[in-house]
Motif scaffolding. Sequence first.
Motif, PDB file in Angstrom:
ATOM      1  N   THR A  99      50.295  27.744  55.706  1.00 58.20           N
ATOM      2  CA  THR A  99      50.224  27.317  54.308  1.00 58.20           C
ATOM      3  C   THR A  99      49.031  26.396  54.093  1.00 58.20           C
ATOM      4  O   THR A  99      48.325  26.508  53.095  1.00 58.20           O
ATOM      5  CB  THR A  99      51.526  26.602  53.892  1.00 58.20           C
ATOM      6  N   LYS A 100      48.795  25.479  55.019  1.00 60.74           N
ATOM      7  CA  LYS A 100      47.645  24.574  54.887  1.00 60.74           C
ATOM      8  C   LYS A 100      46.340  25.341  54.986  1.00 60.74           C
ATOM      9  O   LYS A 100      45.389  25.053  54.269  1.00 60.74           O
ATOM     10  CB  LYS A 100      47.704  23.494  55.961  1.00 60.74           C
ATOM     11  N   THR A 105      39.972  26.471  48.772  1.00 58.02           N
ATOM     12  CA  THR A 105      39.116  25.358  48.367  1.00 58.02           C
ATOM     13  C   THR A 105      37.918  25.857  47.571  1.00 58.02           C
ATOM     14  O   THR A 105      37.188  25.056  47.004  1.00 58.02           O
ATOM     15  CB  THR A 105      38.621  24.581  49.603  1.00 58.02           C
ATOM     16  N   ARG A 106      37.712  27.152  47.565  1.00 60.27           N
ATOM     17  CA  ARG A 106      36.618  27.765  46.810  1.00 60.27           C
ATOM     18  C   ARG A 106      37.185  28.889  45.951  1.00 60.27           C
ATOM     19  O   ARG A 106      38.201  29.482  46.285  1.00 60.27           O
ATOM     20  CB  ARG A 106      35.584  28.361  47.768  1.00 60.27           C
ATOM     21  N   LEU A 107      36.513  29.161  44.876  1.00 54.51           N
ATOM     22  CA  LEU A 107      36.916  30.269  44.014  1.00 54.51           C
ATOM     23  C   LEU A 107      36.232  31.535  44.530  1.00 54.51           C
ATOM     24  O   LEU A 107      35.206  31.973  44.028  1.00 54.51           O
ATOM     25  CB  LEU A 107      36.527  29.997  42.559  1.00 54.51           C
ATOM     26  N   ALA A 108      36.837  32.094  45.598  1.00 52.75           N
ATOM     27  CA  ALA A 108      36.273  33.281  46.244  1.00 52.75           C
ATOM     28  C   ALA A 108      37.420  34.087  46.841  1.00 52.75           C
ATOM     29  O   ALA A 108      38.476  33.556  47.140  1.00 52.75           O
ATOM     30  CB  ALA A 108      35.293  32.869  47.326  1.00 52.75           C
ATOM     31  N   GLY A 113      37.689  29.647  53.107  1.00 52.65           N
ATOM     32  CA  GLY A 113      37.912  28.686  52.045  1.00 52.65           C
ATOM     33  C   GLY A 113      38.363  29.312  50.738  1.00 52.65           C
ATOM     34  O   GLY A 113      38.682  28.616  49.787  1.00 52.65           O
ATOM     35  N   GLY A 114      38.422  30.633  50.662  1.00 46.63           N
ATOM     36  CA  GLY A 114      38.826  31.329  49.444  1.00 46.63           C
ATOM     37  C   GLY A 114      40.217  31.916  49.585  1.00 46.63           C
ATOM     38  O   GLY A 114      40.980  31.564  50.484  1.00 46.63           O
ATOM     39  N   PHE A 115      40.551  32.803  48.682  1.00 46.22           N
ATOM     40  CA  PHE A 115      41.853  33.452  48.698  1.00 46.22           C
ATOM     41  C   PHE A 115      41.876  34.530  49.775  1.00 46.22           C
ATOM     42  O   PHE A 115      40.957  35.337  49.880  1.00 46.22           O
ATOM     43  CB  PHE A 115      42.153  34.093  47.330  1.00 46.22           C
ATOM     44  N   ASP A 116      42.946  34.538  50.570  1.00 40.94           N
ATOM     45  CA  ASP A 116      43.096  35.518  51.638  1.00 40.94           C
ATOM     46  C   ASP A 116      43.797  36.757  51.084  1.00 40.94           C
ATOM     47  O   ASP A 116      44.868  36.665  50.507  1.00 40.94           O
ATOM     48  CB  ASP A 116      43.912  34.924  52.785  1.00 40.94           C
ATOM     49  N   VAL A 117      43.189  37.918  51.263  1.00 39.61           N
ATOM     50  CA  VAL A 117      43.776  39.158  50.772  1.00 39.61           C
ATOM     51  C   VAL A 117      44.281  40.043  51.903  1.00 39.61           C
ATOM     52  O   VAL A 117      44.721  41.155  51.665  1.00 39.61           O
ATOM     53  CB  VAL A 117      42.757  39.955  49.916  1.00 39.61           C
ATOM     54  N   ASP A 118      44.249  39.574  53.135  1.00 42.20           N
ATOM     55  CA  ASP A 118      44.670  40.353  54.295  1.00 42.20           C
ATOM     56  C   ASP A 118      46.174  40.259  54.458  1.00 42.20           C
ATOM     57  O   ASP A 118      46.709  39.240  54.863  1.00 42.20           O
ATOM     58  CB  ASP A 118      43.960  39.849  55.547  1.00 42.20           C
TER      59      ASP A 118
END
Length: 143
Positions: A99-100, A105-108, A113-118
């Motif tokens: 979760t951490k 932390t980034r809009l990507a 640092g972005g959203f994980d889609v895996d």
Amino acid sequence: APVLPTAPMDESFLASVRAAMPSVRKPGPHDVVYKDECVFSFDTPFSRGGLYVNLSTLRGVGADHLRIDRARTGNALYLHLKFVKRKKATSDESTETTTKEQTPTRLAIGVDGGFDVDDNNKYDTEETYALVVCESSDDASSE
């Protein structure tokens, strides 16, 4: 949606499979097998009823369109694909760490640092395949 009961592998089922075998077509190197989504709707193998691949036309149809496809093509033999995603069991310690790490932390999308889609690390996919004989009446057999 038609609910197709699982029939035991008995001689009557095998006879109905043998009767439908002449219409089965082996896909060639340039043929497309539509096994990812229904050609009439948005049903996939992950849908409630799964996906039925017509073994003559090689087109996938959802459970709601199975009888229509059977009447239109005259083919009775289908491959039923049913996939279910199940969340992997995780311990509390690994969940807290994950979760951490997942907090963006980034809009990507898909970068550090972005959203994980895996989703491969989060879910197991249970795949079920069955041969289905769709009779011309309202009942069907599968094994």
